[in-house]
Design an enzyme around this catalytic site. Structure first.
Site, short mmCIF file in Angstrom:
data_model
loop_
_atom_site.label_atom_id
_atom_site.label_comp_id
_atom_site.label_asym_id
_atom_site.label_seq_id
_atom_site.Cartn_x
_atom_site.Cartn_y
_atom_site.Cartn_z
CB THR A 37 -44.84 9.56 76.03
OG1 THR A 37 -45.75 8.71 75.35
CG2 THR A 37 -44.12 10.45 75.03
CD GLN A 76 -53.17 12.27 73.24
OE1 GLN A 76 -53.87 12.45 72.27
NE2 GLN A 76 -51.96 11.77 73.15
CB ALA A 90 -50.56 8.42 72.39
N GLY A 91 -48.75 6.82 74.28
CA GLY A 91 -47.86 5.67 74.43
C GLY A 91 -48.64 4.46 74.89
CG HIS A 92 -51.45 2.58 73.27
ND1 HIS A 92 -52.16 2.70 72.11
CD2 HIS A 92 -52.04 3.39 74.16
CE1 HIS A 92 -53.15 3.55 72.31
NE2 HIS A 92 -53.10 3.98 73.55
CE LYS A 98 -56.58 6.02 75.46
NZ LYS A 98 -56.11 6.73 76.65
N PRO A 142 -43.71 11.20 86.81
CG PRO A 142 -43.10 12.06 88.89
CD PRO A 142 -42.66 11.98 87.46
CG ASP A 149 -54.75 -4.75 90.05
OD1 ASP A 149 -55.41 -4.17 89.17
OD2 ASP A 149 -53.50 -4.76 90.08
CG ASP A 176 -51.36 8.34 80.77
OD1 ASP A 176 -50.94 8.04 79.65
OD2 ASP A 176 -51.03 9.38 81.38
P1 IMP Z 1 -49.20 17.79 74.38
O1 IMP Z 1 -50.23 16.86 73.85
O2 IMP Z 1 -47.81 17.23 74.32
O3 IMP Z 1 -49.29 19.16 73.77
O4 IMP Z 1 -49.48 18.00 75.95
C1 IMP Z 1 -50.63 18.68 76.44
C2 IMP Z 1 -51.14 18.04 77.72
O5 IMP Z 1 -51.66 16.74 77.42
C3 IMP Z 1 -50.07 17.82 78.80
O6 IMP Z 1 -50.68 17.97 80.07
C4 IMP Z 1 -49.66 16.37 78.61
O7 IMP Z 1 -49.15 15.81 79.79
C5 IMP Z 1 -51.01 15.76 78.23
N1 IMP Z 1 -50.87 14.53 77.43
C6 IMP Z 1 -50.60 14.45 76.11
N2 IMP Z 1 -50.60 13.17 75.70
C7 IMP Z 1 -50.90 12.43 76.78
C8 IMP Z 1 -51.08 11.02 76.99
O8 IMP Z 1 -50.98 10.19 76.09
N3 IMP Z 1 -51.41 10.65 78.26
C9 IMP Z 1 -51.60 11.55 79.26
N4 IMP Z 1 -51.43 12.86 79.11
C10 IMP Z 1 -51.09 13.30 77.89
#
Ligand code: IMP
Length: 430
Positions: free
Chosen positions: A305, A225, A39-41, A16, A309, A338, A13
């Site tokens: 995703t 990630q 992931a989420g963009h 990127k 919080p 900012d 997060d």
């Molecule tokens: P998983 O990837 O769903 O197995 O989650 C494992 C850990 O990675 C957890 O703490 C999630 O919150 C964290 N996580 C997985 N994908 C992301 C992401 O895109 N951004 C931030 N944290 C992530």
């Protein structure tokens, strides 16, 4: 050879997507190499904003070809809905423009059910996964019992393999977790439908990318990630199950080590994390509220995703230096500068205190940081709103000093700084 990699230098997060968007302008190929729809963009095209979880976000630039590498785990339902969403927004994600590795593994309803059951069984030790089936899909991959996208090429054989997978998951669900089994027939029928649609997208992307690089085409690898969530190098066991680090890009796309040109490490001007796990510079109370925001703006610190919080804290230089080392980062991009405007003081965590000792490195990697307390350096704050800044000279002296201090402590140049959520709200440092 011109392979550029954009890496998250923290717990994901980092923002990127902003720099992927910028660098995609000169890229021929944009490639995802790890993770899945955890992931989420957030991507903005004109007035439309949508969230991409699997398709590389650089695909919104019409001249690029999108690649999903062998290191990714694919939930076909999510992938197909993203393809449809893009096409409704006028962006083609046809088999001519989006190529999926035959060796990428599939996420199934079995993996989703196992993720939920395993998290519930962990109780207070839960990892806080995104419940997207990521861990169980990679577990099957490593156990050599997973389903690869290439298997969808032969529908009859795939139907048998898929049903056998669901039956095997059902055994695990019922005997280990006392959970409800899945219906093998319905799920198989559903996946045959997905396979019919996805078959034309499947390619040997490793060869395609290697040839492209040999011919001087630019490839941009989009990390999902961040370094501290890396299965090997992160805060184990509070990590994801893939390799978001730079070496993961080579492994997850099937490329040799000679191809890399730039490794851009993206870090926020502070630190955030979702899910459980150690976080020495975490803050609470009013400062946390200021850094996190209330959730009313899309840029506030709530997961793209899951909507959860995010935990927030001060920038941790020890962890940043670690990320630089693990990835071979060549330049830094800093996001959300900012957000620090208007604070009374700004802190950077420059070391840790543990058992009466001060540490400036990680003797046993980041998995050990639970018991460490932060050593802070306090820097002067600034009050000015930075969102209108476009040049280095526009930034207030204290903001410049903050960036220069990060460069000094990390030994890596800062090339880009984001100062707001809009595309043009960034400062290029020459
Ligand atoms: P998983 O990837 O769903 O197995 O989650 C494992 C850990 O990675 C957890 O703490 C999630 O919150 C964290 N996580 C997985 N994908 C992301 C992401 O895109 N951004 C931030 N944290 C992530």
């Amino acid at each position: 050879m011109p392979l550029d990699i954009v890496i998250g230098a923290q717990w994901g997060d980092e923002g990127k997507g902003r720099f992927v968007d910028l660098l995609s302008v000169s890229a021929d190929y944009v490639a995802r190499y790890n993770g899945g729809d955890n992931a989420g963009h957030t991507v903005t095209v004109g007035k439309q904003t949508f969230k991409l979880h699997l398709i590389p976000s650089g695909i919104i630039h019409p001249h690029t070809t999108g690649i999903i590498g062998n290191g990714v785990v694919i939930n076909p339902a999510i992938l197909l809905s993203e393809i449809d969403e893009l096409s409704q927004a006028g962006i083609t994600a046809s088999p001519e423009r989006l190529h999926i590795s035959h060796a990428a593994h599939l996420i199934t309803p079995g993996h989703l059910a196992l993720d939920a059951a395993q998290e519930a069984a962990r109780g207070r030790g839960a990892i806080g996964t995104t419940l997207r089936g990521i861990g169980p899909a990679y577990t099957d991959k490593v156990a050599r019992s997973g389903l690869r996208s290439g298997q969808m090429m032969n529908l009859d054989k795939f139907a048998g393999d898929f049903e056998a997978h669901i039956l095997s998951v059902n055994q695990r669900l019922t005997s280990l977790h006392s959970a409800e089994p899945l219906d093998p027939e319905t799920t198989t029928r559903q996946y045959i439908e997905y396979a019919r649609r996805l078959k034309p997208y499947i390619r040997e992307v490793s060869r395609e990318l290697s040839e492209a690089l040999k011919n001087g085409k630019r490839v941009l690898a989009e990390g999902a990630q961040g370094t501290l969530l890396d299965l090997d190098h992160g805060t184990y066991p509070y990590v994801t199950s893939s390799s978001p680090t730079a070496a993961g890009a080579l492994l997850g796309l099937g490329l040799g080590i000679g191809s890399v040109e730039r490794v851009v490490g993206v870090t926020k001007a502070f630190q955030t994390r979702v899910g459980a796990g150690p976080f020495p510079s975490e803050v609470f109370g009013d400062t946390a509220l200021r850094l996190r925001g209330t959730g009313e703006h899309p840029w506030d610190e709530f997961g793209t995703t899951t909507g959860r919080p995010r935990r927030v804290g001060w920038l941790d230089i020890v962890l940043l230096r670690y990320a630089l080392r693990i990835n071979g980062i060549t330049e830094l991009a800093i996001t959300k500068l900012d957000i620090l405007s208007g604070l009374e003081q700004i802190k950077i965590c420059t070391g840790y205190r543990s058992a009466g000792q001060e540490l400036y490195d990680l003797p046993y990697g980041p998995g050990e940081i639970e018991a460490y307390s932060p050593v802070y350096e306090v820097l002067p704050a600034w009050q000015a709103d930075l969102r209108g800044c476009r040049n280095w000279e526009d930034l207030p002296g204290a903001a410049r000093r903050f960036i220069l201090r990060i460069e000094e402590l990390s030994g890596i140049p800062v090339r880009l700084i984001s100062v707001g959520p809009e595309r043009e709200q960034f400062v290029e440092v020459s």
